[in-house]
Design a protein around this motif. Structure first.
Motif, PDB file in Angstrom:
ATOM      1  N   LYS A 206       0.888  -1.125  -0.109  1.00 23.38           N
ATOM      2  CA  LYS A 206      -0.085   0.006  -0.009  1.00 23.38           C
ATOM      3  C   LYS A 206       0.915   1.197   0.125  1.00 23.38           C
ATOM      4  O   LYS A 206       0.274   2.340  -0.386  1.00 23.38           O
ATOM      5  N   VAL A 207       2.083   1.154   0.436  1.00 25.12           N
ATOM      6  CA  VAL A 207       3.077   2.265   0.652  1.00 25.12           C
ATOM      7  C   VAL A 207       4.259   2.271  -0.284  1.00 25.12           C
ATOM      8  O   VAL A 207       4.726   3.309  -0.792  1.00 25.12           O
ATOM      9  N   LYS A 208       4.354   1.095  -0.959  1.00 26.22           N
ATOM     10  CA  LYS A 208       5.610   0.777  -1.895  1.00 26.22           C
ATOM     11  C   LYS A 208       5.028   0.222  -3.252  1.00 26.22           C
ATOM     12  O   LYS A 208       4.048  -0.116  -3.280  1.00 26.22           O
ATOM     13  N   ASP A 209       5.982  -0.093  -4.087  1.00 23.14           N
ATOM     14  CA  ASP A 209       5.580  -0.678  -5.283  1.00 23.14           C
ATOM     15  C   ASP A 209       5.660  -2.096  -5.124  1.00 23.14           C
ATOM     16  O   ASP A 209       6.256  -2.751  -4.194  1.00 23.14           O
ATOM     17  N   PHE A 210       5.153  -2.850  -6.039  1.00 22.13           N
ATOM     18  CA  PHE A 210       5.073  -4.361  -6.248  1.00 22.13           C
ATOM     19  C   PHE A 210       6.510  -5.032  -6.020  1.00 22.13           C
ATOM     20  O   PHE A 210       7.017  -5.902  -5.331  1.00 22.13           O
ATOM     21  N   GLU A 211       7.408  -4.368  -6.874  1.00 25.50           N
ATOM     22  CA  GLU A 211       8.813  -4.796  -6.739  1.00 25.50           C
ATOM     23  C   GLU A 211       9.427  -4.837  -5.705  1.00 25.50           C
ATOM     24  O   GLU A 211      10.251  -5.752  -4.917  1.00 25.50           O
ATOM     25  N   SER A 212       9.194  -3.679  -4.747  1.00 26.37           N
ATOM     26  CA  SER A 212       9.767  -3.590  -3.317  1.00 26.37           C
ATOM     27  C   SER A 212       9.121  -4.550  -2.488  1.00 26.37           C
ATOM     28  O   SER A 212       9.772  -5.167  -1.477  1.00 26.37           O
ATOM     29  N   SER A 213       7.933  -4.810  -2.723  1.00 24.82           N
ATOM     30  CA  SER A 213       7.260  -5.919  -1.865  1.00 24.82           C
ATOM     31  C   SER A 213       8.018  -7.260  -1.987  1.00 24.82           C
ATOM     32  O   SER A 213       8.054  -8.032  -1.113  1.00 24.82           O
ATOM     33  N   LEU A 214       8.196  -7.629  -3.496  1.00 25.72           N
ATOM     34  CA  LEU A 214       8.867  -8.781  -3.711  1.00 25.72           C
ATOM     35  C   LEU A 214      10.248  -8.926  -3.046  1.00 25.72           C
ATOM     36  O   LEU A 214      10.564  -9.944  -2.534  1.00 25.72           O
ATOM     37  N   GLU A 215      10.846  -7.846  -2.992  1.00 25.01           N
ATOM     38  CA  GLU A 215      12.105  -7.935  -2.546  1.00 25.01           C
ATOM     39  C   GLU A 215      12.021  -8.157  -0.985  1.00 25.01           C
ATOM     40  O   GLU A 215      12.885  -8.776  -0.496  1.00 25.01           O
ATOM     41  N   LEU A 216      11.097  -7.410  -0.260  1.00 26.04           N
ATOM     42  CA  LEU A 216      10.914  -7.780   0.981  1.00 26.04           C
ATOM     43  C   LEU A 216      10.600  -9.115   1.541  1.00 26.04           C
ATOM     44  O   LEU A 216      11.062  -9.579   2.493  1.00 26.04           O
TER      45      LEU A 216
ATOM     46  N   ILE B 280      -3.631  -5.350  -8.173  1.00 25.81           N
ATOM     47  CA  ILE B 280      -2.795  -6.073  -7.310  1.00 25.81           C
ATOM     48  C   ILE B 280      -3.515  -6.301  -5.753  1.00 25.81           C
ATOM     49  O   ILE B 280      -3.584  -7.417  -5.534  1.00 25.81           O
ATOM     50  N   LEU B 281      -3.708  -5.190  -5.324  1.00 30.85           N
ATOM     51  CA  LEU B 281      -4.073  -5.216  -3.983  1.00 30.85           C
ATOM     52  C   LEU B 281      -5.522  -5.904  -4.042  1.00 30.85           C
ATOM     53  O   LEU B 281      -5.643  -6.355  -2.871  1.00 30.85           O
ATOM     54  N   GLU B 282      -6.431  -5.569  -4.762  1.00 35.77           N
ATOM     55  CA  GLU B 282      -7.608  -6.088  -4.751  1.00 35.77           C
ATOM     56  C   GLU B 282      -7.524  -7.731  -4.674  1.00 35.77           C
ATOM     57  O   GLU B 282      -8.038  -8.406  -4.065  1.00 35.77           O
ATOM     58  N   ILE B 283      -6.876  -8.114  -5.804  1.00 38.00           N
ATOM     59  CA  ILE B 283      -6.554  -9.738  -5.939  1.00 38.00           C
ATOM     60  C   ILE B 283      -5.754 -10.198  -4.728  1.00 38.00           C
ATOM     61  O   ILE B 283      -6.282 -11.163  -4.065  1.00 38.00           O
ATOM     62  N   LEU B 284      -4.844  -9.615  -4.077  1.00 32.07           N
ATOM     63  CA  LEU B 284      -4.094 -10.306  -3.031  1.00 32.07           C
ATOM     64  C   LEU B 284      -5.203 -10.251  -1.702  1.00 32.07           C
ATOM     65  O   LEU B 284      -4.988 -11.048  -0.948  1.00 32.07           O
ATOM     66  N   GLY B 285      -5.817  -8.966  -1.786  1.00 27.91           N
ATOM     67  CA  GLY B 285      -6.970  -9.016  -0.761  1.00 27.91           C
ATOM     68  C   GLY B 285      -7.955 -10.384  -0.725  1.00 27.91           C
ATOM     69  O   GLY B 285      -8.094 -11.035   0.330  1.00 27.91           O
ATOM     70  N   TYR B 286      -8.366 -10.608  -2.020  1.00 31.66           N
ATOM     71  CA  TYR B 286      -9.044 -11.912  -2.107  1.00 31.66           C
ATOM     72  C   TYR B 286      -8.181 -13.400  -1.707  1.00 31.66           C
ATOM     73  O   TYR B 286      -8.967 -14.108  -1.097  1.00 31.66           O
ATOM     74  N   VAL B 287      -7.162 -13.113  -2.057  1.00 30.56           N
ATOM     75  CA  VAL B 287      -6.150 -14.315  -1.881  1.00 30.56           C
ATOM     76  C   VAL B 287      -6.168 -14.366  -0.177  1.00 30.56           C
ATOM     77  O   VAL B 287      -6.208 -15.723   0.206  1.00 30.56           O
TER      78      VAL B 287
END
Length: 125
Positions: free
Chosen positions: A47-57, A94-101
């Motif tokens: 929610k505060v960073k981008d998708f690539e940063s989330s993958l790195e985290l 992305i956020l919506e789909i991951l929320g469903y997941v």
């Protein structure tokens, strides 16, 4: 992308995560609960960073010696599945789909009943 398509895609992601997480699992209910909790943290970060940063985290946390084995495994599963599916994930949703997941994982962990035959198989090994 229609809501039905998003939910279908979320179901496929959740199924892959569950399958990978429960491989060699001794406590499937706890593993799924943990997977759901760790995914929530990745969603919050997203929610505060981008998708690539989330993958790195998630990759970093999957190898972090500061975490116990269950959270490490959860982050590893999240990282692998999302990296493999990143091209199919529409950026706008992305956020919506991951929320469903996450909701699917919660449902699966709550509805999981360990059968007596499952326990017997574990004892024989």
């Amino acid at each position: 992308m229609e809501v039905d398509e998003k939910i279908e895609f979320a179901l496929s992601l959740a199924d892959r995560m569950v399958e990978e997480m429960l491989r060699d699992s001794r406590e499937p209910k706890k593993d799924l609960e943990n997977l759901s909790n760790e995914l929530a943290k990745i969603i919050d970060f997203l929610k505060v960073k981008d998708f690539e940063s989330s993958l790195e985290l998630s990759n970093y946390l999957s190898k972090s010696p500061m975490l116990r084995s269950r959270p490490q495994k959860s982050y590893g599963v999240i990282n692998r599945v999302l990296r493999e599916e990143r091209d199919k994930l529409p950026a706008d949703f992305i956020l919506e789909i991951l929320g469903y997941v996450r909701r699917i994982l919660i449902y699966k962990s709550k509805s999981m009943v360990v059968s007596k035959t499952h326990l017997k198989k574990r004892k024989r090994r």
